[in-house]
Scaffold this motif. Structure first.
Motif, PDB file in Angstrom:
ATOM      1  N   ALA A  31       0.837  -1.212   0.000  1.00  0.00           N
ATOM      2  CA  ALA A  31       0.000   0.000   0.000  1.00  0.00           C
ATOM      3  C   ALA A  31       0.866   1.254   0.000  1.00  0.00           C
ATOM      4  N   MET A  32       1.910   1.272   0.833  1.00  0.00           N
ATOM      5  CA  MET A  32       2.777   2.449   0.915  1.00  0.00           C
ATOM      6  C   MET A  32       3.541   2.665  -0.385  1.00  0.00           C
ATOM      7  N   ASP A  33       4.102   1.613  -0.945  1.00  0.00           N
ATOM      8  CA  ASP A  33       4.869   1.712  -2.185  1.00  0.00           C
ATOM      9  C   ASP A  33       3.970   2.178  -3.328  1.00  0.00           C
ATOM     10  N   THR A  34       2.787   1.605  -3.420  1.00  0.00           N
ATOM     11  CA  THR A  34       1.837   1.993  -4.461  1.00  0.00           C
ATOM     12  C   THR A  34       1.415   3.446  -4.304  1.00  0.00           C
ATOM     13  N   ALA A  35       1.129   3.870  -3.084  1.00  0.00           N
ATOM     14  CA  ALA A  35       0.682   5.249  -2.839  1.00  0.00           C
ATOM     15  C   ALA A  35       1.754   6.256  -3.241  1.00  0.00           C
ATOM     16  N   VAL A  36       2.991   6.024  -2.851  1.00  0.00           N
ATOM     17  CA  VAL A  36       4.080   6.962  -3.169  1.00  0.00           C
ATOM     18  C   VAL A  36       4.310   7.033  -4.672  1.00  0.00           C
ATOM     19  N   ASN A  37       4.391   5.884  -5.322  1.00  0.00           N
ATOM     20  CA  ASN A  37       4.660   5.890  -6.763  1.00  0.00           C
ATOM     21  C   ASN A  37       3.492   6.470  -7.549  1.00  0.00           C
ATOM     22  N   THR A  38       2.273   6.177  -7.137  1.00  0.00           N
ATOM     23  CA  THR A  38       1.111   6.771  -7.805  1.00  0.00           C
ATOM     24  C   THR A  38       1.115   8.280  -7.623  1.00  0.00           C
ATOM     25  N   TRP A  39       1.463   8.741  -6.426  1.00  0.00           N
ATOM     26  CA  TRP A  39       1.538  10.183  -6.169  1.00  0.00           C
ATOM     27  C   TRP A  39       2.566  10.830  -7.101  1.00  0.00           C
ATOM     28  N   MET A  40       3.756  10.214  -7.217  1.00  0.00           N
ATOM     29  CA  MET A  40       4.789  10.791  -8.084  1.00  0.00           C
ATOM     30  C   MET A  40       4.375  10.772  -9.553  1.00  0.00           C
ATOM     31  N   ILE A  41       3.685   9.736  -9.998  1.00  0.00           N
ATOM     32  CA  ILE A  41       3.222   9.664 -11.380  1.00  0.00           C
ATOM     33  C   ILE A  41       2.167  10.737 -11.639  1.00  0.00           C
ATOM     34  N   GLU A  42       1.175  10.843 -10.732  1.00  0.00           N
ATOM     35  CA  GLU A  42       0.061  11.773 -10.937  1.00  0.00           C
ATOM     36  C   GLU A  42       0.443  13.238 -10.742  1.00  0.00           C
ATOM     37  N   HIS A  43       1.300  13.524  -9.773  1.00  0.00           N
ATOM     38  CA  HIS A  43       1.572  14.918  -9.415  1.00  0.00           C
ATOM     39  C   HIS A  43       2.940  15.425  -9.838  1.00  0.00           C
ATOM     40  N   ALA A  44       3.895  14.535 -10.035  1.00  0.00           N
ATOM     41  CA  ALA A  44       5.260  14.996 -10.245  1.00  0.00           C
ATOM     42  C   ALA A  44       5.885  14.523 -11.551  1.00  0.00           C
ATOM     43  N   GLY A  45       5.110  13.891 -12.406  1.00  0.00           N
ATOM     44  CA  GLY A  45       5.612  13.540 -13.723  1.00  0.00           C
ATOM     45  C   GLY A  45       6.529  12.343 -13.803  1.00  0.00           C
ATOM     46  N   LEU A  46       6.551  11.492 -12.783  1.00  0.00           N
ATOM     47  CA  LEU A  46       7.393  10.297 -12.854  1.00  0.00           C
ATOM     48  C   LEU A  46       6.891   9.390 -13.969  1.00  0.00           C
ATOM     49  N   ASP A  47       7.804   8.951 -14.832  1.00  0.00           N
ATOM     50  CA  ASP A  47       7.479   7.998 -15.889  1.00  0.00           C
ATOM     51  C   ASP A  47       8.342   6.758 -15.661  1.00  0.00           C
ATOM     52  N   PRO A  48       7.802   5.742 -14.970  1.00  0.00           N
ATOM     53  CA  PRO A  48       8.614   4.572 -14.639  1.00  0.00           C
ATOM     54  C   PRO A  48       9.047   3.755 -15.850  1.00  0.00           C
ATOM     55  N   HIS A  49       8.449   4.006 -17.009  1.00  0.00           N
ATOM     56  CA  HIS A  49       8.799   3.254 -18.214  1.00  0.00           C
ATOM     57  C   HIS A  49       9.645   4.066 -19.184  1.00  0.00           C
ATOM     58  N   GLY A  50       9.944   5.307 -18.834  1.00  0.00           N
ATOM     59  CA  GLY A  50      10.722   6.165 -19.716  1.00  0.00           C
ATOM     60  C   GLY A  50      12.206   6.033 -19.444  1.00  0.00           C
ATOM     61  N   ASP A  51      12.966   6.962 -20.015  1.00  0.00           N
ATOM     62  CA  ASP A  51      14.412   6.936 -19.825  1.00  0.00           C
ATOM     63  C   ASP A  51      14.876   8.004 -18.844  1.00  0.00           C
ATOM     64  N   GLU A  52      13.926   8.615 -18.157  1.00  0.00           N
ATOM     65  CA  GLU A  52      14.248   9.611 -17.128  1.00  0.00           C
ATOM     66  C   GLU A  52      14.681   8.893 -15.848  1.00  0.00           C
ATOM     67  N   PRO A  53      15.247   9.628 -14.886  1.00  0.00           N
ATOM     68  CA  PRO A  53      15.620   8.999 -13.612  1.00  0.00           C
ATOM     69  C   PRO A  53      14.413   8.349 -12.942  1.00  0.00           C
ATOM     70  N   ILE A  54      14.692   7.284 -12.211  1.00  0.00           N
ATOM     71  CA  ILE A  54      13.670   6.550 -11.467  1.00  0.00           C
ATOM     72  C   ILE A  54      14.081   6.482  -9.998  1.00  0.00           C
ATOM     73  N   GLY A  55      13.114   6.270  -9.130  1.00  0.00           N
ATOM     74  CA  GLY A  55      13.391   6.132  -7.706  1.00  0.00           C
ATOM     75  C   GLY A  55      13.406   4.672  -7.302  1.00  0.00           C
ATOM     76  N   LEU A  56      14.515   4.234  -6.712  1.00  0.00           N
ATOM     77  CA  LEU A  56      14.623   2.868  -6.204  1.00  0.00           C
ATOM     78  C   LEU A  56      14.561   2.890  -4.680  1.00  0.00           C
ATOM     79  N   VAL A  57      13.785   1.980  -4.112  1.00  0.00           N
ATOM     80  CA  VAL A  57      13.707   1.879  -2.656  1.00  0.00           C
ATOM     81  C   VAL A  57      14.985   1.210  -2.152  1.00  0.00           C
TER      82      VAL A  57
END
Length: 137
Positions: A31-57
């Protein structure tokens, strides 16, 4: 740094309950991992499938204070404990829907890395600015 948490709903599922009749501890991490990543995708432009930087736990923990069971609706409160140059320490709470006191409190540390080389890089500007604007007081 202080934080101003935002809440995201987390719907428990039938298979989240373990043999003891409560939501299994691994579900809280999900739940925590999903919430944080969804927040970054929706509000901060994170594209986990792109070639931009990604966040690793690189670190996570959770302290459990009370149990929950399906079909209880839960919420994940997302805040920031520390905003570094290449990492974010997220402060997370699992709450019963609408309740102030968390039933679990967790922490995730994301280190931002180049998607290809996996070497640390500065937090992307879009993520940093949204964290500063939305989650930091």
């Amino acid at each position: 740094m202080t934080h101003r948490p935002e809440r995201r709903p987390f719907t428990t599922r039938w298979n989240d309950n373990d043999q003891y009749g409560h939501v299994n501890n691994t579900v809280y991490y999900e739940a925590m991992d999903t919430a944080v990543n969804t927040w970054m995708i929706e509000h901060a432009g994170l594209d986990p499938h792109g070639d931009e930087p990604i966040g690793l736990v690189v670190s996570s923990n959770c302290e459990f204070r009370a149990s929950a069971s399906f079909p209880e609706p839960l919420e994940v409160a997302i805040g920031v404990e520390r905003l570094g140059s290449s990492s974010i320490t997220w402060s997370l709470g699992i709450h019963r829907s609408g309740e102030a006191e968390p039933i679990a409190e967790g922490r995730f540390v994301h280190v931002f890395v180049d998607a290809g080389s996996r070497r640390p890089v500065p937090i992307p500007a879009g993520i940093r600015s949204e964290v500063e604007a939305r989650l930091l007081a």
